[in-house]
Design a protein around this motif. Structure first.
Motif, short mmCIF file in Angstrom:
data_model
loop_
_atom_site.label_atom_id
_atom_site.label_comp_id
_atom_site.label_asym_id
_atom_site.label_seq_id
_atom_site.Cartn_x
_atom_site.Cartn_y
_atom_site.Cartn_z
N LYS A 24 0.78 -1.29 -0.10
CA LYS A 24 -0.17 -0.06 0.05
C LYS A 24 0.81 1.25 0.11
CE LYS A 24 -3.80 -0.36 0.12
NZ LYS A 24 -4.74 -0.24 -1.13
N GLU A 25 2.01 1.20 0.71
CA GLU A 25 2.86 2.45 0.59
C GLU A 25 3.43 2.75 -0.69
OE1 GLU A 25 4.54 1.94 5.25
OE2 GLU A 25 5.71 1.13 3.56
N ASP A 33 -9.69 -1.44 6.30
CA ASP A 33 -8.58 -0.64 6.71
C ASP A 33 -8.42 0.66 6.10
OD1 ASP A 33 -8.09 -1.83 4.22
OD2 ASP A 33 -5.88 -2.15 4.49
N ILE A 86 -5.47 9.57 6.22
CA ILE A 86 -4.43 9.29 5.19
C ILE A 86 -3.12 10.01 5.36
CG2 ILE A 86 -5.30 11.31 3.89
CD1 ILE A 86 -4.36 8.04 2.55
N HIS A 101 -0.61 7.69 6.83
CA HIS A 101 -0.18 6.51 5.74
C HIS A 101 1.34 7.62 5.04
CE1 HIS A 101 -2.89 3.19 5.54
NE2 HIS A 101 -3.61 4.02 6.25
N ARG A 116 4.26 7.48 7.29
CA ARG A 116 4.89 6.21 7.30
C ARG A 116 5.70 6.16 5.81
NH1 ARG A 116 -0.11 2.56 9.00
NH2 ARG A 116 -0.12 3.02 11.26
#
Length: 231
Positions: free
Chosen positions: A144-145, A176, A183, A186, A189
């Motif tokens: 997802k990253e 999720d 957001i 995310h 990260r």
């Protein structure tokens, strides 16, 4: 050769350089501190054979667009041009137009990278292999990253709203799926894994995020990488 648009005005090999001008998409919020926004661009990707198969011709399409525009906004000016490419060039017709008009993201995507690029670069975003290499080491991005970074990279220079990131990268009902505010977690990260290169993902306050390429960043595009339309 493949004609992508009907020409009835002198062809221009490249747009005039205007450092103060920039292209925006319809989803980008524009906050102006200087001149008001001017201009509008519509890229049409089609060749003569495809037009004929649809029962029209390129001149007919141009005339129809101009008539529609004249009805909606009589004061608007129009300019039609043509983009040529070998029939073996591959890719979508609209991408040929974008490249011929020197759209920055299309030019960057089309430029082949070399071994020298890799040696000089500190960050390699490899779209084809879905990996990121930082200072010679493969970064441990989750699926997802990487999808998040890829979404921004493929829309280089465009500010992406939080709501668009959520709706495009997560399916409705995903357990999720983040909200428009979460957001940001995310993105934090993602930036943490980019380390000292975190500023290639910019925050546009009150709007969302944007990918800004540095001189030490190389993007490797796969042959099948889609080129998202601005509209």
């Amino acid at each position: 050769m493949s004609n992508l648009a009907y020409i009835d005005a002198p062809a221009r090999t490249a747009p005039v350089s205007q450092p103060h001008l920039r292209a925006v998409s319809r989803t980008e919020n524009i906050v102006t501190t200087g001149p008001s926004p001017r201009g509008f661009a519509l890229y049409v990707g089609i060749d003569e054979l495809k037009a004929a198969a649809d029962g029209v011709s390129l001149p007919l399409l141009v005339d129809a667009l101009r008539r529609t525009l004249a009805e909606l906004s009589p004061s608007a000016e129009t300019y039609a041009t043509v983009a040529l490419a070998p029939t073996s060039a591959g890719g979508r017709d609209v991408d040929v137009v974008r490249l011929a008009l020197h759209e920055p993201s299309a030019v960057a995507r089309n430029r082949p990278t070399t071994a020298e690029d890799d040696e000089a670069s500190r960050v390699i975003v490899d779209i084809s292999r879905k990996r990121v290499v930082i200072d010679g080491e493969s970064a441990g991005f989750t699926y997802k990253e990487f999808e998040l970074l890829q979404y921004l990279v493929l829309r280089e220079g465009r500010t992406i709203e939080r709501s668009e990131l959520v709706s495009s990268l997560w399916s409705a009902g995903d357990a999720d799926a983040p909200g428009e505010r979460t957001i940001d977690v995310h993105v934090r990260r993602l930036r943490a894994k980019l380390g000292r290169y975190e500023d290639i993902v910019r925050t546009v306050r009150g709007v969302g995020y944007r990918f800004d390429r540095h001189a030490d960043v190389v993007i490797r595009y796969g042959s099948g990488t889609p080129s998202p339309d601005r509209f």
